[in-house]
Design an enzyme around this catalytic site. Structure first.
Site, mmCIF file in Angstrom:
data_model
loop_
_atom_site.group_PDB
_atom_site.id
_atom_site.type_symbol
_atom_site.label_atom_id
_atom_site.label_comp_id
_atom_site.label_asym_id
_atom_site.label_seq_id
_atom_site.Cartn_x
_atom_site.Cartn_y
_atom_site.Cartn_z
ATOM 1 N N HIS A 1 3.252 -1.331 -14.817
ATOM 2 C CA HIS A 1 1.811 -1.087 -14.614
ATOM 3 C C HIS A 1 1.150 -0.271 -15.731
ATOM 4 O O HIS A 1 -0.060 -0.055 -15.683
ATOM 5 C CB HIS A 1 1.541 -0.341 -13.287
ATOM 6 C CG HIS A 1 1.673 -1.179 -12.054
ATOM 7 N ND1 HIS A 1 0.740 -2.105 -11.679
ATOM 8 C CD2 HIS A 1 2.636 -1.215 -11.098
ATOM 9 C CE1 HIS A 1 1.116 -2.672 -10.530
ATOM 10 N NE2 HIS A 1 2.269 -2.151 -10.164
ATOM 11 N N HIS B 1 -0.738 3.077 -11.634
ATOM 12 C CA HIS B 1 -0.778 1.791 -10.924
ATOM 13 C C HIS B 1 -1.883 0.964 -11.577
ATOM 14 O O HIS B 1 -1.970 0.946 -12.809
ATOM 15 C CB HIS B 1 -0.970 1.991 -9.402
ATOM 16 C CG HIS B 1 -0.721 0.740 -8.626
ATOM 17 N ND1 HIS B 1 -1.683 0.110 -7.886
ATOM 18 C CD2 HIS B 1 0.393 -0.027 -8.514
ATOM 19 C CE1 HIS B 1 -1.174 -0.994 -7.333
ATOM 20 N NE2 HIS B 1 0.079 -1.095 -7.698
ATOM 21 N N GLU C 1 4.594 4.697 -6.524
ATOM 22 C CA GLU C 1 4.061 3.669 -7.425
ATOM 23 C C GLU C 1 2.718 4.048 -8.044
ATOM 24 O O GLU C 1 1.724 3.354 -7.858
ATOM 25 C CB GLU C 1 3.937 2.336 -6.686
ATOM 26 C CG GLU C 1 3.826 1.146 -7.633
ATOM 27 C CD GLU C 1 3.634 -0.162 -6.901
ATOM 28 O OE1 GLU C 1 3.639 -0.163 -5.663
ATOM 29 O OE2 GLU C 1 3.468 -1.178 -7.592
ATOM 30 N N HIS D 1 9.373 -3.005 -11.838
ATOM 31 C CA HIS D 1 9.033 -4.386 -11.461
ATOM 32 C C HIS D 1 8.071 -4.984 -12.493
ATOM 33 O O HIS D 1 6.869 -4.992 -12.303
ATOM 34 C CB HIS D 1 8.467 -4.464 -10.035
ATOM 35 C CG HIS D 1 7.251 -3.626 -9.755
ATOM 36 N ND1 HIS D 1 7.175 -2.287 -10.033
ATOM 37 C CD2 HIS D 1 6.052 -3.950 -9.191
ATOM 38 C CE1 HIS D 1 5.985 -1.825 -9.666
ATOM 39 N NE2 HIS D 1 5.283 -2.817 -9.168
ATOM 40 N N ASP E 1 8.296 -3.507 -1.193
ATOM 41 C CA ASP E 1 7.111 -2.887 -0.579
ATOM 42 C C ASP E 1 7.155 -2.858 0.942
ATOM 43 O O ASP E 1 6.094 -2.858 1.584
ATOM 44 C CB ASP E 1 5.846 -3.629 -1.040
ATOM 45 C CG ASP E 1 5.267 -2.997 -2.303
ATOM 46 O OD1 ASP E 1 5.111 -1.760 -2.323
ATOM 47 O OD2 ASP E 1 4.971 -3.731 -3.256
ATOM 48 N N HIS F 1 12.119 -2.595 -6.683
ATOM 49 C CA HIS F 1 10.802 -2.411 -6.052
ATOM 50 C C HIS F 1 10.604 -3.349 -4.872
ATOM 51 O O HIS F 1 10.400 -4.545 -5.047
ATOM 52 C CB HIS F 1 9.691 -2.650 -7.070
ATOM 53 C CG HIS F 1 8.358 -2.151 -6.618
ATOM 54 N ND1 HIS F 1 7.921 -0.875 -6.875
ATOM 55 C CD2 HIS F 1 7.372 -2.746 -5.903
ATOM 56 C CE1 HIS F 1 6.720 -0.701 -6.352
ATOM 57 N NE2 HIS F 1 6.363 -1.823 -5.749
ATOM 58 N N ASP G 1 9.438 -7.024 -6.096
ATOM 59 C CA ASP G 1 8.103 -6.774 -5.530
ATOM 60 C C ASP G 1 7.939 -7.475 -4.179
ATOM 61 O O ASP G 1 6.816 -7.647 -3.691
ATOM 62 C CB ASP G 1 6.995 -7.217 -6.501
ATOM 63 C CG ASP G 1 5.778 -6.306 -6.476
ATOM 64 O OD1 ASP G 1 5.668 -5.471 -5.555
ATOM 65 O OD2 ASP G 1 4.920 -6.447 -7.371
#
Ligand SMILES: *[C@@H]1O[C@H](CO)[C@@H](O)[C@H](O)[C@H]1NC(C)=O
Ligand SMILES: *[C@@H]1O[C@H](CO)[C@@H](O)[C@H](O)[C@H]1NC(C)=O
Ligand SMILES: *[C@@H]1O[C@H](CO)[C@@H](O)[C@H](O)[C@H]1NC(C)=O
Ligand SMILES: [Zn+2]
Length: 449
Positions: free
Chosen positions: A265, A220, A193, A286, A81, A79, A359
């Site tokens: 999440h 999420h 995500e 993640h 971003d 993961h 992340d």
């Protein structure tokens, strides 16, 4: 052969003694046999040590050893971003982004190379509506542009990947990842995500797959039509109590098409139900360990215990998140702390079930010693110091993720070979489809949604 042996054997009356030459030969034979056995033993021991620490091919210095290990088995991060950073910092203007020079946060090409990265999932993230000024409504029915925004992030990821063909290689399968790594490229995959990005629709799921997306996180930081979220640093009140009915269908459809189920999440209830329901291996793209640092976003032991390859276990990989607020108390997150999360997950679920999902570019702070993508080798050096073997570290860096992905690809193939049809279920609260009426016959085909 037999005559010689006969000569060495004493006769029944014990009179005959072997010749001097024969005795020398016998002694030599014995010595050689012993030497051979000792040599074999030494070789065996060395072969074990080589895979362990000082001996053989691995350097004594932990960082050098880590670099050597990562040369053969580079990092595949679950993961990153970067596309969201491009959205937030550059208004999605890919032309303004120069990945060959120093980027504002944690990721650029020089640092990816320094960190021995061989692949990563580019998160094509669009946040929960309520966190970005939209209201999706209690039934999630209000259009919030999240599908548009996801398509934009897919566009950004693809444009950036295509801009650096010497560095990135778009990847769709586990085999693609291995091929990219073999060519010295960074395999580039995409992950969505949060199922709030699906617009409540399984058709959107399939079209994301066709665009190249290879995982969807079931939730999420908000609940959605499919699944309950765990919240962030505070627990969320449950909505469905885990997966909704459509959420179960979503998991089945993901299994069928070969979209990885990502349980980062998610509420613990969602994770447990998905683990029991899925036919394919799953990932946490993640997530860290709750027993090490107690926040909802981390995975609790009673979920980690369900992961594995034995009976009543589900194959999966938990890819450890580096966000300081998930690692330790404020100001206390370090590379050693991240190693503690890796080791805890390895202790409960097994070393074959842990990976890395930093992340980076999606987190504000960073742990000391793991400041950006150039620093992964320091985490491997720390674990090497703690006695992790070369093969365990190769699993952590990417081997475990590859195995899980291969497993999911196999399951999808099996389901498709068996002729399992696509799921055409429509979110029950929608009223915009199935409304056609044939005069005098009432609704056409669909009686009641
Ligand atoms: C995008 O960035 C490039 C390079 O900085 C710039 O020339 C161009 O005007 C930008 N485009 C938009 C629409 O802002
Ligand atoms: C595995 O689960 C099944 C049903 O879910 C149960 O019948 C069986 O006893 C379990 N086996 C073990 C070893 O726990
Ligand atoms: C932070 O780390 C220090 C040093 O290890 C420790 O004494 C302290 O208790 C930690 N803080 C918290 C809140 O855990
Ligand atoms: Zn996240």
């Amino acid at each position: 052969m037999s005559t010689e042996r006969d000569r060495l054997l004493p006769t029944t009356n014990g009179e005959a003694s072997p010749s001097r030459e024969a005795r020398v030969r016998a002694v030599l034979h014995g010595v050689l046999t012993v030497l051979f056995a000792v040599g074999l033993g030494v070789l065996l021991i060395l072969s074990r040590i080589r895979d362990w620490r000082w001996g053989g091919e691995l350097p004594r210095d932990p960082l050098e050893a880590a670099l050597k290990i990562l040369e053969a088995s580079p990092v595949i991060d679950g993961h990153i971003d970067l596309p969201d950073l491009v959205r937030e910092f550059y208004a999605n203007n890919v032309s303004a982004v120069d990945l060959a020079s120093k980027m504002p946060q944690h990721v650029d090409i020089p640092r990816l190379r320094e960190g021995r990265v061989g692949g990563f999932f580019w998160s094509v993230y669009a946040g929960c509506p309520q966190h970005e000024g939209y209201d999706a409504g209690a039934d999630f029915l209000t259009a919030t542009w999240r599908v548009r925004d996801t398509l934009e992030q897919i566009d950004v990821a693809k444009a950036l990947i295509a801009s650096y063909p010497d560095t990135f290689q778009f990847a769709l399968t586990s085999q693609d990842i291995s091929n990219a790594i073999a060519r010295g490229k960074i395999a580039s995959l995409m992950g969505v995500e949060g199922a709030h990005q699906l617009g409540n629709s399984l058709s959107v799921l399939r079209q994301y797959y066709d665009l190249g997306v290879r995982y969807v996180t079931l939730a999420h930081m908000c609940h959605n039509a499919f699944a309950d979220s765990c919240g962030f640093l505070e627990w969320l009140e449950p909505l469905h109590g885990g997966l909704s009915e459509l959420g179960y269908t979503l998991v089945s459809e993901m299994n069928r098409i070969g979209m990885l189920v990502d349980l980062s999440h998610t509420a613990d209830t969602t994770a447990k139900q998905a683990l029991a329901h899925t036919k394919a291996p799953v990932i946490w793209s993640h997530s860290s360990a709750r027993a090490v640092w107690n926040v909802p976003r981390n995975v609790p032991d009673d979920v980690l215990e369900l992961i594995g390859m034995g009976e009543n276990k589900t194959e999966g990989v938990v890819m450890v998140n580096f966000a300081p607020e998930f690692v330790a108390a404020e100001g206390n997150a370090t590379v050693e702390g991240v190693a503690d999360h890796v080791e805890h997950i390895a202790k409960v679920a097994g070393k074959k079930h842990v990976g890395l999902g930093s992340d980076f570019d999606g987190i504000g702070g960073v742990p000391r010693g793991l400041e950006d993508v150039s620093k992964y080798p320091h985490l491997f050096a720390e674990l090497y110091k703690r006695g992790w073997s070369q093969s365990d570290l190769a699993g952590l860096s990417g081997g475990n993720l590859l195995r899980v992905m291969e497993g999911a690809e196999r399951v999808a193939q099996q389901l498709q070979d068996a002729g399992v049809p696509p799921a055409f279920d429509i979110y029950k609260k929608r009223r915009d489809v199935g409304q056609g009426r044939i005069p005098g016959k009432g609704r056409w085909l669909v009686e009641e949604l």
